[in-house]
Write a protein that holds these residues in place. Structure first.
Motif, PDB file in Angstrom:
ATOM      1  N   ILE A 234       0.836  -1.190   0.000  1.00  0.00           N
ATOM      2  CA  ILE A 234       0.000   0.000   0.000  1.00  0.00           C
ATOM      3  C   ILE A 234       0.874   1.244   0.000  1.00  0.00           C
ATOM      4  N   ALA A 235       2.082   1.108   0.554  1.00  0.00           N
ATOM      5  CA  ALA A 235       2.976   2.261   0.630  1.00  0.00           C
ATOM      6  C   ALA A 235       3.550   2.654  -0.728  1.00  0.00           C
ATOM      7  N   GLY A 236       3.316   1.873  -1.736  1.00  0.00           N
ATOM      8  CA  GLY A 236       3.806   2.249  -3.061  1.00  0.00           C
ATOM      9  C   GLY A 236       4.519   1.098  -3.727  1.00  0.00           C
ATOM     10  N   GLY A 237       4.868   1.278  -4.992  1.00  0.00           N
ATOM     11  CA  GLY A 237       5.565   0.239  -5.737  1.00  0.00           C
ATOM     12  C   GLY A 237       4.702  -0.999  -5.918  1.00  0.00           C
ATOM     13  N   ALA A 238       3.403  -0.795  -6.100  1.00  0.00           N
ATOM     14  CA  ALA A 238       2.485  -1.920  -6.178  1.00  0.00           C
ATOM     15  C   ALA A 238       2.608  -2.683  -7.484  1.00  0.00           C
ATOM     16  N   GLY A 239       2.454  -3.975  -7.393  1.00  0.00           N
ATOM     17  CA  GLY A 239       2.404  -4.804  -8.583  1.00  0.00           C
ATOM     18  C   GLY A 239       0.967  -4.896  -9.074  1.00  0.00           C
ATOM     19  N   GLU A 250      -6.160   5.411  -2.445  1.00  0.00           N
ATOM     20  CA  GLU A 250      -6.233   6.726  -3.075  1.00  0.00           C
ATOM     21  C   GLU A 250      -7.588   7.377  -2.792  1.00  0.00           C
ATOM     22  N   ALA A 251      -8.650   6.584  -2.891  1.00  0.00           N
ATOM     23  CA  ALA A 251      -9.986   7.127  -2.625  1.00  0.00           C
ATOM     24  C   ALA A 251     -10.086   7.620  -1.182  1.00  0.00           C
ATOM     25  N   ALA A 252      -9.524   6.824  -0.274  1.00  0.00           N
ATOM     26  CA  ALA A 252      -9.568   7.204   1.147  1.00  0.00           C
ATOM     27  C   ALA A 252      -8.801   8.504   1.377  1.00  0.00           C
ATOM     28  N   LEU A 253      -7.663   8.613   0.718  1.00  0.00           N
ATOM     29  CA  LEU A 253      -6.835   9.815   0.881  1.00  0.00           C
ATOM     30  C   LEU A 253      -7.552  11.055   0.333  1.00  0.00           C
ATOM     31  N   ARG A 254      -8.159  10.874  -0.834  1.00  0.00           N
ATOM     32  CA  ARG A 254      -8.865  12.022  -1.427  1.00  0.00           C
ATOM     33  C   ARG A 254     -10.002  12.476  -0.527  1.00  0.00           C
ATOM     34  N   LYS A 255     -10.675  11.483   0.080  1.00  0.00           N
ATOM     35  CA  LYS A 255     -11.783  11.808   0.969  1.00  0.00           C
ATOM     36  C   LYS A 255     -11.269  12.565   2.199  1.00  0.00           C
ATOM     37  N   MET A 256     -10.131  12.117   2.728  1.00  0.00           N
ATOM     38  CA  MET A 256      -9.565  12.790   3.893  1.00  0.00           C
ATOM     39  C   MET A 256      -9.247  14.242   3.564  1.00  0.00           C
ATOM     40  N   GLY A 303       2.346   7.809  -6.307  1.00  0.00           N
ATOM     41  CA  GLY A 303       2.552   8.257  -7.676  1.00  0.00           C
ATOM     42  C   GLY A 303       1.386   9.060  -8.223  1.00  0.00           C
ATOM     43  N   VAL A 304       0.593   9.632  -7.328  1.00  0.00           N
ATOM     44  CA  VAL A 304      -0.563  10.432  -7.745  1.00  0.00           C
ATOM     45  C   VAL A 304      -0.325  11.875  -7.291  1.00  0.00           C
TER      46      VAL A 304
END
Ligand code: ADP
Ligand code: MG
Length: 306
Positions: A234-239, A250-256, A303-304
């Motif tokens: 979740i911290a990045g570098g996802a496969g 990302e959705a959670a972050l945008r909501k925050m 990366g967003v």
């Protein structure tokens, strides 16, 4: 990771379905959810509002019953247990940190902790004081909940949940409204219970920074388990397999971020109407900006750009 033997598995959830029916309306809150949590593990459940997080916790804690499926917690068959058995299970084997931290306003901090102990027939003042110390509330045993800050109240709620030394701790958005430093402190207490004392912790959160502290992260969406991920992913570098987790984060972050901005706008209006003073406005402003900054950082890690 889940161990080989069943004794290593503290929570088993199999094919759990939960349907709510109220006033002729049917809501399917959980659709055949299955997962296992190892003893000593911290599992974070993430997902948008209404995805079934609280329902799943309540079913694990024996507060709510599934319509179908099987739930075994600490070797106890929660699904299918009788009312009296279930009552004892809730009192002695599960510590629940509620979202609205359920503290009794007319009892002091220490008395709030002694209450579940008394209900289990084992009140111990010295253990109560020990628990207060554990959550960093030493010397505050005589305070009433309203005489504690939000973060302190939440830590007291954790101490209350730990009162009867339960093997399983569930926590519903324990860091909800709190700033990240306070939130991290609470999660660290829970982590210590799991990793240091072999307790099993299942918590829900909408904060990826909290989820990242867990051993694994389960993502719910519309009552379905989308997957279980390791927080590093979740911290990045996802496969490829982690794309869903990333989207949820990302959705959670945008909501925050949206919520932080909204809170700030509200505060500005309340200040203009003279409802709050400049100190409070500055306070809210500082917190909102800090949150925005932290969220922006998290997003860039994914990366967003926000
Ligand atoms: P979350 O905690 O992820 O926000 P919940 O588990 O609270 O989600 O809710 C999942 C779904 O079940 C939602 O659609 C919610 O409206 C519905 N729901 C939850 N509790 C009840 C209830 N007691 N009666 C009817 N519907 C409910
Ligand atoms: Mg909820």
């Amino acid at each position: 990771m889940v161990g080989e033997s069943r004794e290593d598995i503290a929570v088993i959830v199999e094919g759990v379905v939960k349907i709510y029916e109220s006033r002729g309306e049917r809501v399917v809150a959980l659709r055949e959810v299955g997962l296992a949590v190892a003893r000593g593990e911290v599992l974070a459940i993430m997902g948008p509002s209404g995805s079934g997080k609280t329902t799943l916790l309540n079913i694990i804690a024996g507060i709510d019953r599934p319509n179908a499926g099987r739930v075994v917690v600490d070797g106890f068959e929660v699904s299918g247990a009788g009312e009296e058995e279930l009552r004892r299970f809730r009192l002695e084997r599960v510590g629940y940190v509620f979202q609205q931290h359920n503290l009794i306003p007319t009892l002091t901090a220490l008395e709030n902790i002694l209450l579940p102990m008394s209900m289990a027939g084992r009140p111990s003042r010295s253990r109560g004081l020990e628990l207060l110390k554990k959550v960093g509330l030493e010397g505050k045993e005589g305070r009433y909940p309203e005489e504690l800050s939000g973060g302190e109240q939440q830590r007291l709620a954790v101490a209350v949940a730990l009162a009867n030394d339960p093997p399983i701790i569930v926590a519903d958005e324990p860091t909800g409204e709190l700033d990240i430093a306070t939130g991290e402190r609470i999660v660290r207490i829970l982590l210590e219970e799991a990793h240091g004392r072999g307790k099993t912790v299942v918590l829900t959160t909408h904060d990826p920074r909290v989820a990242r502290m867990a051993d694994r992260v389960a993502v719910l969406e519309d009552g379905r388990l989308r997957g279980i991920y390791s927080p590093q992913r979740i911290a990045g570098g996802a496969g490829l397999g982690e794309v869903e987790a990333e989207k949820a984060v990302e959705a959670a972050l945008r909501k925050m971020m949206e919520e932080a901005r909204l809170k700030l706008r509200e505060a500005e209006e309340r200040f203009r109407r003279g409802e709050i003073g400049i100190d409070e406005l500055i306070n809210i402003y500082t917190r909102s900006r800090a949150l925005e900054e932290a969220v922006r950082e998290e997003l860039s890690r994914l990366g967003v750009t926000a």
